[in-house]
Design an enzyme around this catalytic site. Structure first.
Site, PDB file in Angstrom:
ATOM      1  N   CYS A 338       0.784  -1.237   0.000  1.00  0.00           N
ATOM      2  CA  CYS A 338       0.000   0.000   0.000  1.00  0.00           C
ATOM      3  C   CYS A 338       0.816   1.288   0.000  1.00  0.00           C
ATOM      4  O   CYS A 338       0.498   2.216  -0.769  1.00  0.00           O
ATOM      5  CB  CYS A 338      -1.017  -0.007   1.132  1.00  0.00           C
ATOM      6  SG  CYS A 338      -0.546  -0.924   2.589  1.00  0.00           S
ATOM      7  N   ARG A 367       7.462 -11.108   5.197  1.00  0.00           N
ATOM      8  CA  ARG A 367       7.075 -10.896   6.592  1.00  0.00           C
ATOM      9  C   ARG A 367       7.864 -11.860   7.476  1.00  0.00           C
ATOM     10  O   ARG A 367       8.002 -13.041   7.148  1.00  0.00           O
ATOM     11  CB  ARG A 367       5.566 -11.098   6.781  1.00  0.00           C
ATOM     12  CG  ARG A 367       4.750 -10.070   6.020  1.00  0.00           C
ATOM     13  CD  ARG A 367       3.252 -10.252   6.191  1.00  0.00           C
ATOM     14  NE  ARG A 367       2.526  -9.291   5.357  1.00  0.00           N
ATOM     15  CZ  ARG A 367       1.200  -9.269   5.210  1.00  0.00           C
ATOM     16  NH1 ARG A 367       0.457 -10.153   5.848  1.00  0.00           N
ATOM     17  NH2 ARG A 367       0.630  -8.369   4.428  1.00  0.00           N
ATOM     18  N   GLN A 385       1.225 -11.076  -3.575  1.00  0.00           N
ATOM     19  CA  GLN A 385      -0.202 -10.782  -3.447  1.00  0.00           C
ATOM     20  C   GLN A 385      -0.773 -10.305  -4.771  1.00  0.00           C
ATOM     21  O   GLN A 385      -0.092  -9.619  -5.530  1.00  0.00           O
ATOM     22  CB  GLN A 385      -0.431  -9.689  -2.405  1.00  0.00           C
ATOM     23  CG  GLN A 385      -0.183 -10.098  -0.975  1.00  0.00           C
ATOM     24  CD  GLN A 385      -0.451  -8.949  -0.023  1.00  0.00           C
ATOM     25  OE1 GLN A 385      -0.029  -7.823  -0.251  1.00  0.00           O
ATOM     26  NE2 GLN A 385      -1.163  -9.221   1.054  1.00  0.00           N
ATOM     27  N   ASP A 387      -2.449  -7.807  -5.249  1.00  0.00           N
ATOM     28  CA  ASP A 387      -2.788  -6.657  -4.415  1.00  0.00           C
ATOM     29  C   ASP A 387      -3.304  -5.508  -5.268  1.00  0.00           C
ATOM     30  O   ASP A 387      -2.813  -5.270  -6.371  1.00  0.00           O
ATOM     31  CB  ASP A 387      -1.543  -6.208  -3.654  1.00  0.00           C
ATOM     32  CG  ASP A 387      -1.866  -5.512  -2.355  1.00  0.00           C
ATOM     33  OD1 ASP A 387      -3.056  -5.416  -2.035  1.00  0.00           O
ATOM     34  OD2 ASP A 387      -0.931  -5.076  -1.674  1.00  0.00           O
ATOM     35  N   HIS A 389      -5.215  -1.338  -4.959  1.00  0.00           N
ATOM     36  CA  HIS A 389      -5.670  -0.216  -4.145  1.00  0.00           C
ATOM     37  C   HIS A 389      -6.515   0.704  -5.008  1.00  0.00           C
ATOM     38  O   HIS A 389      -6.150   1.012  -6.150  1.00  0.00           O
ATOM     39  CB  HIS A 389      -4.481   0.528  -3.536  1.00  0.00           C
ATOM     40  CG  HIS A 389      -3.742  -0.301  -2.530  1.00  0.00           C
ATOM     41  ND1 HIS A 389      -2.706  -1.136  -2.886  1.00  0.00           N
ATOM     42  CD2 HIS A 389      -3.933  -0.465  -1.194  1.00  0.00           C
ATOM     43  CE1 HIS A 389      -2.276  -1.765  -1.807  1.00  0.00           C
ATOM     44  NE2 HIS A 389      -2.992  -1.373  -0.769  1.00  0.00           N
ATOM     45  N   LYS A 469     -12.545  -4.098   7.659  1.00  0.00           N
ATOM     46  CA  LYS A 469     -12.417  -4.870   6.427  1.00  0.00           C
ATOM     47  C   LYS A 469     -13.522  -5.904   6.318  1.00  0.00           C
ATOM     48  O   LYS A 469     -14.137  -6.300   7.313  1.00  0.00           O
ATOM     49  CB  LYS A 469     -11.054  -5.560   6.368  1.00  0.00           C
ATOM     50  CG  LYS A 469     -10.773  -6.492   7.544  1.00  0.00           C
ATOM     51  CD  LYS A 469      -9.350  -7.039   7.488  1.00  0.00           C
ATOM     52  CE  LYS A 469      -9.016  -7.872   8.720  1.00  0.00           C
ATOM     53  NZ  LYS A 469      -7.648  -8.404   8.686  1.00  0.00           N
ATOM     54  N   HIS A 515      -7.963  -0.956   0.270  1.00  0.00           N
ATOM     55  CA  HIS A 515      -6.990  -2.032   0.090  1.00  0.00           C
ATOM     56  C   HIS A 515      -7.796  -3.278  -0.270  1.00  0.00           C
ATOM     57  O   HIS A 515      -8.736  -3.626   0.442  1.00  0.00           O
ATOM     58  CB  HIS A 515      -6.223  -2.307   1.379  1.00  0.00           C
ATOM     59  CG  HIS A 515      -5.606  -1.109   2.019  1.00  0.00           C
ATOM     60  ND1 HIS A 515      -4.243  -0.909   2.091  1.00  0.00           N
ATOM     61  CD2 HIS A 515      -6.172  -0.036   2.644  1.00  0.00           C
ATOM     62  CE1 HIS A 515      -3.996   0.218   2.737  1.00  0.00           C
ATOM     63  NE2 HIS A 515      -5.148   0.765   3.088  1.00  0.00           N
TER      64      HIS A 515
END
Length: 646
Positions: A338, A367, A385, A387, A389, A469, A515
């Site tokens: 993000c 991570r 991911q 991912d 946004h 979320k 997100h």
């Protein structure tokens, strides 16, 4: 008089204080026998679970909890964990008890003991548990002063339990539960007697550090499962057997997809076949991006620590981040994408007419997960991911959330997951942003699900530190649930990082940032796919569509021609030209779960055909190569599977 209001609205009056068990008895002997606990609410307060011995001394609402209720099953599991500790102390008096919570499908209890527990020990412990359950001893609640409890547990050599109690604020009254000669710290409630615990099984022993700290003693964790009925437990154990057959780590080795090794803990070595599978998933998701208004971007892997401090990640997530240094600057290896996407948004000034702006990235993240939590592809340290946004106005917020839910449903359906659970995770205790902002964000998510007709549940306190979320959980072929997708509403990060757009009045405004991820971690989702299909992936995902096997070397050239023709048409095909018997070739490629095996010999060469066997050993007979290619293309286009798994 004490008036008790039951769930159906009926009321019962008692001349004075009355226990939950006595209320159940007044309703019927059958309910009294089945009662495990009560759900009591007084003066409009939130209901709370209590023991059947709990005495109600004022008007209240009461529900009787039995094994048929979800809370009842948790009570059974919680009480069975205590029964486990009771049995261990009976057989191994020198063992020290620590903690024993309920977990999904069961429970565990951690023990300190001078030697490792063996499989024979587990059998003996389970047998002792059965004996104690048959004695049907009462499980009774006692209230002690904290310091008295600390002194007692120290006096009997239970130093771990004494340490837990000593951490409770001084002068507080604590609750202990006694069954027979065994007494343990617990908030409760518990089943009224050990005889209520009839269906359980001990599963395994594992290591676990005291308080989860690797600097502390390694304890022994005994896992068990407990159920309301024998049928439920049998179904669960059957599911575990099936899950073991489908284990992605086992299938990854057998199908030559990937491997792990100690030099790269929590990281994956992808083999050619596995990477082919990866590419099918990635290219599918790339098309999803293109078709739904996403612009694909790529942000750096490392960012200066100052940026992670601005976003709040360093304060809330530092223990999970890898860092590196160069020229006296500290950088964070990104655990999520993000902040990078905000920098891309900030690179130009945007008009409200451009919004919503949707960025998507196949972003590689790292991570620092504890080594003990790593689990194949399901829990890794390095992952990618799908991912994305979305930068939008508040007015666009609900439309974007609703559209995302519809898109996710379509994607999951294409991967053959048609049952989805929806959860709205609300504000956690540790968070950034005002309550007003959280109110708006939570309401937007709830209303977007209601607009799309989705049934959902609320999970209080489970939101991210920057926003609430929706969590999307899919159900696989053997009934397991996997939380994969998410959409999170964030009013705080774009403001912290200076994201702005120009509104219709030429005023600069901060956009709302969504997100979102559909698959979540590619690695984990591919692991789920492998297990869902037991390795027998549908042709559109399978590393190989077909293997062409020649009966003997005399037909190798024709097998090669068939293979090349299929490859030219875009199919993933290979030829097995070895001098092995055809039965062995078929058996080996069947074990590799290839969707189609094509056999060619003299008859096929002369007629320009192929003998087709689909996965599962189904003989489809001989057909022209063009006909087979058309059939295969339809399988791919319709995303249908071939043959049977296994």
């Amino acid at each position: 008089m004490v008036q008790i209001t039951l769930p159906d609205g009926s009321q019962r009056e008692f001349p004075g204080p009355v226990s939950v068990g006595e209320v159940a008895q007044s309703i019927g002997a059958g309910l009294a026998r089945a009662a495990l606990a009560g759900r009591v609410a007084v003066d409009g307060q939130e209901p709370r679970l209590v023991d059947t011995s709990f005495v109600i001394d004022q008007d209240a609402q009461l529900g009787i909890i039995t094994a048929k209720d979800p809370e009842g099953l948790d009570l059974i599991r919680h009480s069975t964990a205590h029964l486990l500790a009771y049995a261990v102390k009976e057989l191994f008096p020198d063992a020290q008890v620590t903690i024993g919570p309920v977990i999904d499908n069961g429970f565990y209890y951690d023990f300190s003991y001078k030697r490792p527990f063996t499989p024979e020990d587990l059998e003996a412990i389970e047998k002792k548990m059965m004996e104690l359950a048959k004695k049907d001893e009462p499980v009774t609640r006692e209230e002690w002063l904290r310091d008295d409890a600390v002194e007692y547990f120290n006096s009997i050599g239970e130093t771990y339990k004494a340490e837990i109690i000593a951490s409770i604020p001084a002068n507080e009254t604590i609750s202990l539960y006694r069954e027979g000669d065994f007494i343990d710290l617990c908030r409760g409630p518990h089943v009224p007697s050990t005889g209520k615990l009839k269906v359980f099984k001990l599963m395994k022993v594992a290591g676990a550090y005291w308080r989860g700290d690797s600097n502390n003693e390694m304890l022994q964790r005994i896992y068990g499962t407990a159920w309301a009925t024998k049928e439920d437990q049998a179904a669960y154990l059957t599911m575990l057997e099936e899950a073991e057959k489908r284990d992605h780590r086992k299938l990854g080795r057998e199908l030559d997809l990937f491997h792990f090794q100690d030099e790269a803990p929590g990281l994956i070595f992808w083999h050619p076949k596995g990477w082919t599978l990866w590419q099918q998933v990635e290219q599918y998701m790339r098309k999803v991006y293109r078709d739904n208004g996403y612009q694909e971007v790529k942000a750096p892997q490392i960012l200066d620590l100052s940026l992670w401090k601005k976003t709040g990640h360093w304060d809330n997530y530092a223990e999970n981040m890898f860092t590196t240094e160069s020229e006296n600057r500290v950088y964070g290896l990104k655990p999520m994408n993000c902040p990078g996407h905000v920098q891309i948004f900030n690179a130009g000034l945007h008009s409200y007419r451009e919004l919503p702006i949707r960025y998507g990235e196949f972003g590689q993240c790292h991570r620092n997960e504890p080594s003990g939590s790593l689990h194949g592809m399901m829990r890794v340290r390095g992952f990618t991911q799908d991912d994305g946004h979305i930068f939008c106005t508040e007015d666009q917020l609900q439309d974007e959330c609703a559209a995302f839910t519809a898109l996710l449903q379509k994607v999951y359906s294409d991967f053959s997951f048609n049952e989805i659970l929806y959860k709205v995770a609300t504000r956690p205790e540790k968070r950034i942003g005002s309550d007003e902002v959280w109110d708006k964000a939570e309401q937007a998510l709830i209303e977007s699900l209601e607009r799309t007709g989705c049934q959902y549940e609320i999970t209080p306190g489970e939101g991210a530190f920057y926003g609430p979320k929706i969590e999307y959980t899919l159900k696989d072929a053997i009934g397991r649930h996997w939380q994969c997708g998410t959409i999170q509403v964030d009013f705080s990060m774009p403001q912290r990082l200076g994201a702005e757009y120009v509104d219709a009045h030429d005023q600069r405004r901060t956009p709302v940032m969504l997100h979102r991820a559909i698959l979540g971690s590619f690695e984990r989702f591919i692991g789920i796919l492998i297990e869902n299909f037991a390795g027998a992936l549908p042709p559109w995902l399978a590393p190989e569509h077909a293997v062409v096997c020649c009966i003997s070397e005399h037909f190798a050239e024709y097998a090669h021609q068939v293979t090349q023709t299929l490859k030219t048409q875009g199919f993933r095909a290979s030829a097995d030209l070895r001098g092995e018997k055809i039965t062995r070739k078929i058996r080996e490629h069947s074990m590799q779960k290839v969707p189609y095996i094509l056999v060619v010999g003299e008859k096929e060469r002369e007629s320009g055909t192929v003998a087709v066997r689909s996965r599962g050993g189904v003989d489809l007979g001989a057909m022209p190569l063009a006909e087979f290619a058309q059939r295969l293309q339809q399988d791919i286009d319709q995303r249908r599977n071939v043959g049977v798994a296994g």
